[in-house]
Design a protein around this motif. Sequence first.
Motif, PDB file in Angstrom:
ATOM      1  N   LEU A   1       0.833  -1.200   0.000  1.00 18.39           N
ATOM      2  CA  LEU A   1       0.000   0.000   0.000  1.00 18.39           C
ATOM      3  C   LEU A   1       0.871   1.255   0.000  1.00 18.39           C
ATOM      4  CD1 LEU A   1      -2.825   1.257   0.145  1.00 18.39           C
ATOM      5  CD2 LEU A   1      -2.650   1.174   2.643  1.00 18.39           C
ATOM      6  N   LEU A   2       1.898   1.255   0.840  1.00 19.47           N
ATOM      7  CA  LEU A   2       2.800   2.405   0.911  1.00 19.47           C
ATOM      8  C   LEU A   2       3.493   2.646  -0.431  1.00 19.47           C
ATOM      9  CD1 LEU A   2       3.980   4.533   2.847  1.00 19.47           C
ATOM     10  CD2 LEU A   2       5.777   2.899   3.397  1.00 19.47           C
ATOM     11  N   ALA A   3       3.994   1.578  -1.046  1.00 20.41           N
ATOM     12  CA  ALA A   3       4.703   1.714  -2.320  1.00 20.41           C
ATOM     13  C   ALA A   3       3.766   2.175  -3.429  1.00 20.41           C
ATOM     14  CB  ALA A   3       5.353   0.380  -2.696  1.00 20.41           C
ATOM     15  N   SER A   4       2.579   1.584  -3.512  1.00 22.33           N
ATOM     16  CA  SER A   4       1.675   1.929  -4.612  1.00 22.33           C
ATOM     17  C   SER A   4       1.094   3.329  -4.446  1.00 22.33           C
ATOM     18  CB  SER A   4       0.567   0.882  -4.756  1.00 22.33           C
ATOM     19  OG  SER A   4      -0.158   0.733  -3.551  1.00 22.33           O
ATOM     20  N   VAL A   5       0.812   3.746  -3.203  1.00 19.90           N
ATOM     21  CA  VAL A   5       0.329   5.110  -2.975  1.00 19.90           C
ATOM     22  C   VAL A   5       1.429   6.117  -3.324  1.00 19.90           C
ATOM     23  CG1 VAL A   5      -0.285   6.769  -1.158  1.00 19.90           C
ATOM     24  CG2 VAL A   5      -1.484   4.588  -1.303  1.00 19.90           C
ATOM     25  N   THR A   6       2.669   5.792  -2.975  1.00 16.46           N
ATOM     26  CA  THR A   6       3.785   6.693  -3.282  1.00 16.46           C
ATOM     27  C   THR A   6       3.952   6.866  -4.788  1.00 16.46           C
ATOM     28  OG1 THR A   6       4.923   6.042  -1.243  1.00 16.46           O
ATOM     29  CG2 THR A   6       6.257   7.092  -2.956  1.00 16.46           C
ATOM     30  N   VAL A   7       3.912   5.759  -5.526  1.00 12.30           N
ATOM     31  CA  VAL A   7       4.044   5.841  -6.989  1.00 12.30           C
ATOM     32  C   VAL A   7       2.859   6.598  -7.588  1.00 12.30           C
ATOM     33  CG1 VAL A   7       4.110   4.508  -9.133  1.00 12.30           C
ATOM     34  CG2 VAL A   7       5.440   3.755  -7.153  1.00 12.30           C
ATOM     35  N   CYS A   8       1.660   6.301  -7.090  1.00 16.60           N
ATOM     36  CA  CYS A   8       0.462   6.991  -7.580  1.00 16.60           C
ATOM     37  C   CYS A   8       0.575   8.492  -7.350  1.00 16.60           C
ATOM     38  CB  CYS A   8      -0.777   6.429  -6.882  1.00 16.60           C
ATOM     39  SG  CYS A   8      -2.315   7.251  -7.356  1.00 16.60           S
ATOM     40  N   HIS A   9       1.019   8.863  -6.168  1.00 19.31           N
ATOM     41  CA  HIS A   9       1.133  10.288  -5.848  1.00 19.31           C
ATOM     42  C   HIS A   9       2.221  10.961  -6.687  1.00 19.31           C
ATOM     43  CE1 HIS A   9       0.359  13.844  -3.542  1.00 19.31           C
ATOM     44  NE2 HIS A   9       1.564  13.880  -3.001  1.00 19.31           N
ATOM     45  N   LEU A  10       3.328  10.273  -6.876  1.00 22.03           N
ATOM     46  CA  LEU A  10       4.390  10.818  -7.733  1.00 22.03           C
ATOM     47  C   LEU A  10       3.875  11.094  -9.142  1.00 22.03           C
ATOM     48  CD1 LEU A  10       7.485   8.673  -6.686  1.00 22.03           C
ATOM     49  CD2 LEU A  10       7.375  11.179  -6.657  1.00 22.03           C
ATOM     50  N   LEU A  11       3.112  10.154  -9.685  1.00 20.39           N
ATOM     51  CA  LEU A  11       2.614  10.298 -11.048  1.00 20.39           C
ATOM     52  C   LEU A  11       1.508  11.333 -11.153  1.00 20.39           C
ATOM     53  CD1 LEU A  11       2.559   6.539 -12.079  1.00 20.39           C
ATOM     54  CD2 LEU A  11       4.026   8.312 -13.064  1.00 20.39           C
ATOM     55  N   SER A  12       0.528  11.259 -10.257  1.00 21.67           N
ATOM     56  CA  SER A  12      -0.621  12.165 -10.365  1.00 21.67           C
ATOM     57  C   SER A  12      -0.262  13.587  -9.954  1.00 21.67           C
ATOM     58  CB  SER A  12      -1.793  11.640  -9.532  1.00 21.67           C
ATOM     59  OG  SER A  12      -1.434  11.514  -8.160  1.00 21.67           O
TER      60      SER A  12
ATOM     61  N   TRP B   1       0.593  17.168   0.357  1.00 23.79           N
ATOM     62  CA  TRP B   1      -0.561  16.317   0.028  1.00 23.79           C
ATOM     63  C   TRP B   1      -0.324  14.828   0.227  1.00 23.79           C
ATOM     64  CZ3 TRP B   1      -5.197  18.292  -0.482  1.00 23.79           C
ATOM     65  CH2 TRP B   1      -5.326  19.640  -0.823  1.00 23.79           C
ATOM     66  N   TYR B   2       0.922  14.416   0.381  1.00 26.87           N
ATOM     67  CA  TYR B   2       1.221  12.986   0.449  1.00 26.87           C
ATOM     68  C   TYR B   2       0.548  12.303   1.643  1.00 26.87           C
ATOM     69  CZ  TYR B   2       3.846   8.638   0.852  1.00 26.87           C
ATOM     70  OH  TYR B   2       4.199   7.319   0.966  1.00 26.87           O
ATOM     71  N   LEU B   3       0.763  12.819   2.831  1.00 26.46           N
ATOM     72  CA  LEU B   3       0.199  12.176   4.025  1.00 26.46           C
ATOM     73  C   LEU B   3      -1.333  12.169   4.043  1.00 26.46           C
ATOM     74  CD1 LEU B   3       2.676  13.134   6.898  1.00 26.46           C
ATOM     75  CD2 LEU B   3       2.374  10.925   5.765  1.00 26.46           C
ATOM     76  N   PRO B   4      -2.004  13.262   3.673  1.00 28.28           N
ATOM     77  CA  PRO B   4      -3.471  13.189   3.626  1.00 28.28           C
ATOM     78  C   PRO B   4      -3.999  12.114   2.670  1.00 28.28           C
ATOM     79  CG  PRO B   4      -2.761  15.470   3.626  1.00 28.28           C
ATOM     80  CD  PRO B   4      -1.518  14.637   3.469  1.00 28.28           C
ATOM     81  N   TYR B   5      -3.392  11.999   1.488  1.00 28.66           N
ATOM     82  CA  TYR B   5      -3.832  10.966   0.540  1.00 28.66           C
ATOM     83  C   TYR B   5      -3.531   9.571   1.078  1.00 28.66           C
ATOM     84  CZ  TYR B   5      -5.182  13.996  -3.349  1.00 28.66           C
ATOM     85  OH  TYR B   5      -5.827  14.898  -4.156  1.00 28.66           O
ATOM     86  N   LEU B   6      -2.356   9.396   1.667  1.00 29.79           N
ATOM     87  CA  LEU B   6      -1.993   8.103   2.234  1.00 29.79           C
ATOM     88  C   LEU B   6      -2.935   7.733   3.373  1.00 29.79           C
ATOM     89  CD1 LEU B   6      -0.069   5.669   2.506  1.00 29.79           C
ATOM     90  CD2 LEU B   6       1.389   7.114   3.971  1.00 29.79           C
ATOM     91  N   ARG B   7      -3.247   8.703   4.231  1.00 32.44           N
ATOM     92  CA  ARG B   7      -4.123   8.444   5.372  1.00 32.44           C
ATOM     93  C   ARG B   7      -5.508   7.985   4.931  1.00 32.44           C
ATOM     94  NH1 ARG B   7      -3.100  12.745   7.969  1.00 32.44           N
ATOM     95  NH2 ARG B   7      -4.714  14.066   7.043  1.00 32.44           N
ATOM     96  N   VAL B   8      -6.086   8.687   3.951  1.00 28.71           N
ATOM     97  CA  VAL B   8      -7.424   8.319   3.473  1.00 28.71           C
ATOM     98  C   VAL B   8      -7.415   6.922   2.860  1.00 28.71           C
ATOM     99  CG1 VAL B   8      -9.218   8.866   1.772  1.00 28.71           C
ATOM    100  CG2 VAL B   8      -8.220  10.692   3.163  1.00 28.71           C
ATOM    101  N   ALA B   9      -6.416   6.639   2.018  1.00 24.70           N
ATOM    102  CA  ALA B   9      -6.323   5.310   1.404  1.00 24.70           C
ATOM    103  C   ALA B   9      -6.155   4.234   2.472  1.00 24.70           C
ATOM    104  CB  ALA B   9      -5.162   5.266   0.413  1.00 24.70           C
ATOM    105  N   ALA B  10      -5.311   4.496   3.472  1.00 20.44           N
ATOM    106  CA  ALA B  10      -5.061   3.507   4.526  1.00 20.44           C
ATOM    107  C   ALA B  10      -6.316   3.249   5.352  1.00 20.44           C
ATOM    108  CB  ALA B  10      -3.926   3.988   5.423  1.00 20.44           C
TER     109      ALA B  10
END
Length: 200
Positions: free
Chosen positions: A126-137, A163-172
């Motif tokens: 989850l951490l890796a895929s959210v990080t890649v998603c955030h980098l791309l988007s 924006w990274y932590l808010p997006y990660l938090r919601v996804a988690a």
Amino acid sequence: MNTTSQRALVMALVAALLVLTRLHLPTTFGHLGPLPDASWAAFFIGGYYLRGWSRWAFPLFMAAAVAVDYVVISGQGMNFWTHYCVSPAYWFLLPAYGALWAGGTLLRRHQTAHHGRTLALLVGSLLASVTVCHLLSQGSFYWLSPVVSEPTIAGWWKNFSDWYLPYLRVAAIYVGLAVIVHVMVGQVVRLARPHGRTAD
């Protein structure tokens, strides 16, 4: 219920979660406002449960996401194609959401009966895929969108980190809720299974 029916039910539920939260509809508790957008979690969960259907389930989820964006933007009286969100960066959502789907798929492929290892895989994927998603988007929006007139490395990093932590938090949170439901359903199914009878 056979495996195909179970998978179809999961697909319908996860797609509904994606659509309803992406629409930002108000909740029945008006003071709470709309539920956070579950799109990132939905693609991760979809990759986990619909791994065998990825060839057409992923495009279906993508089409649903774009259709919702079209409805929301058009519903505000704006032209979808000229909206600031629909810059060349918008099409980077395809690989960005693909990274989330791949994270769920890899988790399903490599999970084991050892709960500790599976939990570690869940957190890592989850951490890796959210990080890649955030980098791309986020990265594509920052560097390609006309909204940012003078992009800089420092500006990009600030935007990324804000924006990274808010997006990660919601996804988690959404994925965590999905794990709870998964465990509960598994327990119900296990308890409902008929046990072998012992001789009198």
